[in-house]
Motif scaffolding. Structure first.
Motif, PDB file in Angstrom:
ATOM      1  N   ILE A   1      31.676 -18.118  65.486  1.00 14.24           N
ATOM      2  CA  ILE A   1      31.788 -18.072  66.942  1.00 14.24           C
ATOM      3  C   ILE A   1      32.958 -17.170  67.306  1.00 14.24           C
ATOM      4  CG2 ILE A   1      32.146 -19.424  69.054  1.00 14.24           C
ATOM      5  CD1 ILE A   1      29.577 -20.123  67.510  1.00 14.24           C
ATOM      6  N   PHE A   2      32.720 -16.258  68.242  1.00 15.37           N
ATOM      7  CA  PHE A   2      33.801 -15.405  68.716  1.00 15.37           C
ATOM      8  C   PHE A   2      33.754 -15.331  70.228  1.00 15.37           C
ATOM      9  CE2 PHE A   2      30.283 -12.458  68.040  1.00 15.37           C
ATOM     10  CZ  PHE A   2      30.328 -11.644  69.156  1.00 15.37           C
ATOM     11  N   GLU A   3      34.869 -14.881  70.782  1.00 18.61           N
ATOM     12  CA  GLU A   3      34.984 -14.773  72.231  1.00 18.61           C
ATOM     13  C   GLU A   3      34.988 -13.312  72.634  1.00 18.61           C
ATOM     14  OE1 GLU A   3      38.111 -16.079  75.743  1.00 18.61           O
ATOM     15  OE2 GLU A   3      38.312 -16.963  73.759  1.00 18.61           O
ATOM     16  N   SER A   4      34.259 -13.026  73.694  1.00 22.80           N
ATOM     17  CA  SER A   4      34.263 -11.710  74.319  1.00 22.80           C
ATOM     18  C   SER A   4      34.097 -11.947  75.806  1.00 22.80           C
ATOM     19  CB  SER A   4      33.120 -10.848  73.779  1.00 22.80           C
ATOM     20  OG  SER A   4      33.212  -9.534  74.274  1.00 22.80           O
ATOM     21  N   GLY A   5      34.910 -11.269  76.611  1.00 20.43           N
ATOM     22  CA  GLY A   5      34.941 -11.602  78.030  1.00 20.43           C
ATOM     23  C   GLY A   5      35.406 -13.034  78.143  1.00 20.43           C
TER      24      GLY A   5
ATOM     25  N   ALA B   1      43.158 -11.031  68.963  1.00 23.93           N
ATOM     26  CA  ALA B   1      42.033 -10.144  68.634  1.00 23.93           C
ATOM     27  C   ALA B   1      41.778 -10.148  67.124  1.00 23.93           C
ATOM     28  CB  ALA B   1      42.292  -8.733  69.121  1.00 23.93           C
ATOM     29  N   ARG B   2      40.510 -10.122  66.775  1.00 23.83           N
ATOM     30  CA  ARG B   2      40.109 -10.121  65.368  1.00 23.83           C
ATOM     31  C   ARG B   2      39.027  -9.071  65.153  1.00 23.83           C
ATOM     32  NH1 ARG B   2      44.160 -12.328  65.075  1.00 23.83           N
ATOM     33  NH2 ARG B   2      44.657 -14.398  64.310  1.00 23.83           N
ATOM     34  N   LEU B   3      38.885  -8.728  63.896  1.00 24.05           N
ATOM     35  CA  LEU B   3      37.845  -7.802  63.486  1.00 24.05           C
ATOM     36  C   LEU B   3      36.863  -8.597  62.626  1.00 24.05           C
ATOM     37  CD1 LEU B   3      37.459  -4.778  63.947  1.00 24.05           C
ATOM     38  CD2 LEU B   3      38.488  -4.388  61.725  1.00 24.05           C
ATOM     39  N   LEU B   4      35.649  -8.778  63.149  1.00 25.95           N
ATOM     40  CA  LEU B   4      34.586  -9.403  62.363  1.00 25.95           C
ATOM     41  C   LEU B   4      33.912  -8.280  61.598  1.00 25.95           C
ATOM     42  CD1 LEU B   4      32.626 -11.815  64.755  1.00 25.95           C
ATOM     43  CD2 LEU B   4      34.296 -12.403  63.021  1.00 25.95           C
TER      44      LEU B   4
ATOM     45  N   ALA C   1      38.225 -14.770  67.101  1.00 20.52           N
ATOM     46  CA  ALA C   1      37.245 -15.424  66.235  1.00 20.52           C
ATOM     47  C   ALA C   1      37.652 -16.884  66.204  1.00 20.52           C
ATOM     48  CB  ALA C   1      37.261 -14.813  64.846  1.00 20.52           C
ATOM     49  N   LYS C   2      36.798 -17.755  66.702  1.00 13.61           N
ATOM     50  CA  LYS C   2      37.203 -19.120  66.984  1.00 13.61           C
ATOM     51  C   LYS C   2      36.915 -20.109  65.873  1.00 13.61           C
ATOM     52  CE  LYS C   2      37.176 -20.141  71.364  1.00 13.61           C
ATOM     53  NZ  LYS C   2      36.820 -20.468  72.716  1.00 13.61           N
ATOM     54  N   GLU C   3      35.700 -20.086  65.329  1.00 14.70           N
ATOM     55  CA  GLU C   3      35.335 -21.114  64.361  1.00 14.70           C
ATOM     56  C   GLU C   3      34.025 -20.759  63.681  1.00 14.70           C
ATOM     57  OE1 GLU C   3      34.144 -24.850  66.383  1.00 14.70           O
ATOM     58  OE2 GLU C   3      34.065 -23.624  68.206  1.00 14.70           O
ATOM     59  N   ILE C   4      33.729 -21.510  62.631  1.00 17.58           N
ATOM     60  CA  ILE C   4      32.432 -21.438  61.971  1.00 17.58           C
ATOM     61  C   ILE C   4      31.762 -22.773  62.257  1.00 17.58           C
ATOM     62  CG2 ILE C   4      31.222 -21.303  59.763  1.00 17.58           C
ATOM     63  CD1 ILE C   4      33.635 -19.627  58.758  1.00 17.58           C
ATOM     64  N   ILE C   5      30.544 -22.708  62.788  1.00 22.64           N
ATOM     65  CA  ILE C   5      29.859 -23.954  63.144  1.00 22.64           C
ATOM     66  C   ILE C   5      28.461 -24.000  62.536  1.00 22.64           C
ATOM     67  CG2 ILE C   5      31.102 -24.242  65.331  1.00 22.64           C
ATOM     68  CD1 ILE C   5      28.480 -23.361  66.740  1.00 22.64           C
ATOM     69  N   ASP C   6      27.962 -25.220  62.418  1.00 22.91           N
ATOM     70  CA  ASP C   6      26.567 -25.440  62.066  1.00 22.91           C
ATOM     71  C   ASP C   6      25.769 -25.423  63.358  1.00 22.91           C
ATOM     72  OD1 ASP C   6      26.703 -25.913  59.215  1.00 22.91           O
ATOM     73  OD2 ASP C   6      27.760 -27.768  59.714  1.00 22.91           O
ATOM     74  N   ILE C   7      24.651 -24.735  63.333  1.00 24.26           N
ATOM     75  CA  ILE C   7      23.767 -24.730  64.497  1.00 24.26           C
ATOM     76  C   ILE C   7      22.464 -25.393  64.090  1.00 24.26           C
ATOM     77  CG2 ILE C   7      22.533 -23.331  66.195  1.00 24.26           C
ATOM     78  CD1 ILE C   7      24.666 -21.196  65.907  1.00 24.26           C
ATOM     79  N   PRO C   8      22.275 -26.641  64.510  1.00 22.83           N
ATOM     80  CA  PRO C   8      21.006 -27.306  64.191  1.00 22.83           C
ATOM     81  C   PRO C   8      19.837 -26.546  64.828  1.00 22.83           C
ATOM     82  CG  PRO C   8      22.607 -28.848  65.135  1.00 22.83           C
ATOM     83  CD  PRO C   8      23.166 -27.475  65.290  1.00 22.83           C
ATOM     84  N   GLN C   9      18.768 -26.432  64.100  1.00 18.52           N
ATOM     85  CA  GLN C   9      17.607 -25.669  64.583  1.00 18.52           C
ATOM     86  C   GLN C   9      17.143 -26.157  65.952  1.00 18.52           C
ATOM     87  OE1 GLN C   9      16.708 -22.926  62.945  1.00 18.52           O
ATOM     88  NE2 GLN C   9      15.342 -22.464  64.625  1.00 18.52           N
ATOM     89  N   GLU C  10      17.218 -27.469  66.209  1.00 14.37           N
ATOM     90  CA  GLU C  10      16.755 -28.003  67.499  1.00 14.37           C
ATOM     91  C   GLU C  10      17.651 -27.594  68.667  1.00 14.37           C
ATOM     92  OE1 GLU C  10      19.104 -31.221  65.373  1.00 14.37           O
ATOM     93  OE2 GLU C  10      17.465 -29.885  64.829  1.00 14.37           O
ATOM     94  N   SER C  11      18.886 -27.156  68.396  1.00 14.48           N
ATOM     95  CA  SER C  11      19.758 -26.728  69.502  1.00 14.48           C
ATOM     96  C   SER C  11      19.612 -25.240  69.799  1.00 14.48           C
ATOM     97  CB  SER C  11      21.222 -27.065  69.207  1.00 14.48           C
ATOM     98  OG  SER C  11      21.716 -26.226  68.192  1.00 14.48           O
TER      99      SER C  11
END
Length: 159
Positions: A9-13, A74-77, A93-103
């Motif tokens: 997950i990253f932030e832009s704007g 600021a980070r460089l992905l 760059a904020k975090e690494i998350i699991d994204i369940p398929q249903e979400s």
């Protein structure tokens, strides 16, 4: 729709975006970006990552048509696309998350030519995170094909 299990997950704007973790080589502090004259607004220049020169793409310029204001977070992905590695300059760059398929929900905006790199939205109870396909994003940028061709022909490295 792209299947995403884990994402960075990253932030832009003022928004949060995600790229599949499989595409991410590393997350780096922004050290030095060598500007290249006459490049499109989104192309900040090049930087050296692990002895390889990598083009730096200002994600804020791509998404919001304005360059990222320098911030300490600021980070460089560094992402691997089909044709070359690229550095995505992001606000944070904020975090690494699991994204369940249903979400993961389909976005109608993916059909729009200029936003075809948005492949879905991870809908959580407290936030929405737009998922970006880095291959589609990089290949959709004006002038990027020329940059890719040059880098692959010359196998640009910092020797």
């Amino acid at each position: 729709m792209q299947t995403v299990n884990k994402a960075v997950i990253f932030e832009s704007g003022r928004e949060e975006y995600a790229v599949p973790i499989e595409s991410v080589i590393s997350i780096e502090k922004v050290d030095f970006i060598n500007p290249i004259p006459h490049m499109p607004l989104y192309m900040k220049g090049i930087t050296k990552i692990r002895e390889e020169l990598v083009p730096v793409i200002d994600v804020e310029a791509v998404l919001y048509n304005q360059p990222l204001v320098e911030v300490e977070e600021a980070r460089l992905l560094v992402v691997q696309t089909h044709s070359l590695p690229a550095g995505f300059l992001v606000k944070d760059a904020k975090e690494i998350i699991d994204i369940p398929q249903e979400s993961l929900k389909q976005m109608g905006l993916a059909a729009y030519e200029k936003t075809k790199y948005f492949t879905g939205v991870a809908a959580f109870s407290e936030r929405l995170v737009t998922v970006i396909n880095p291959d589609i994003l990089v290949s959709s940028l004006e002038g990027m094909k020329d940059i890719q061709d040059y880098m692959s022909k010359n196998k640009v490295s910092s020797t």
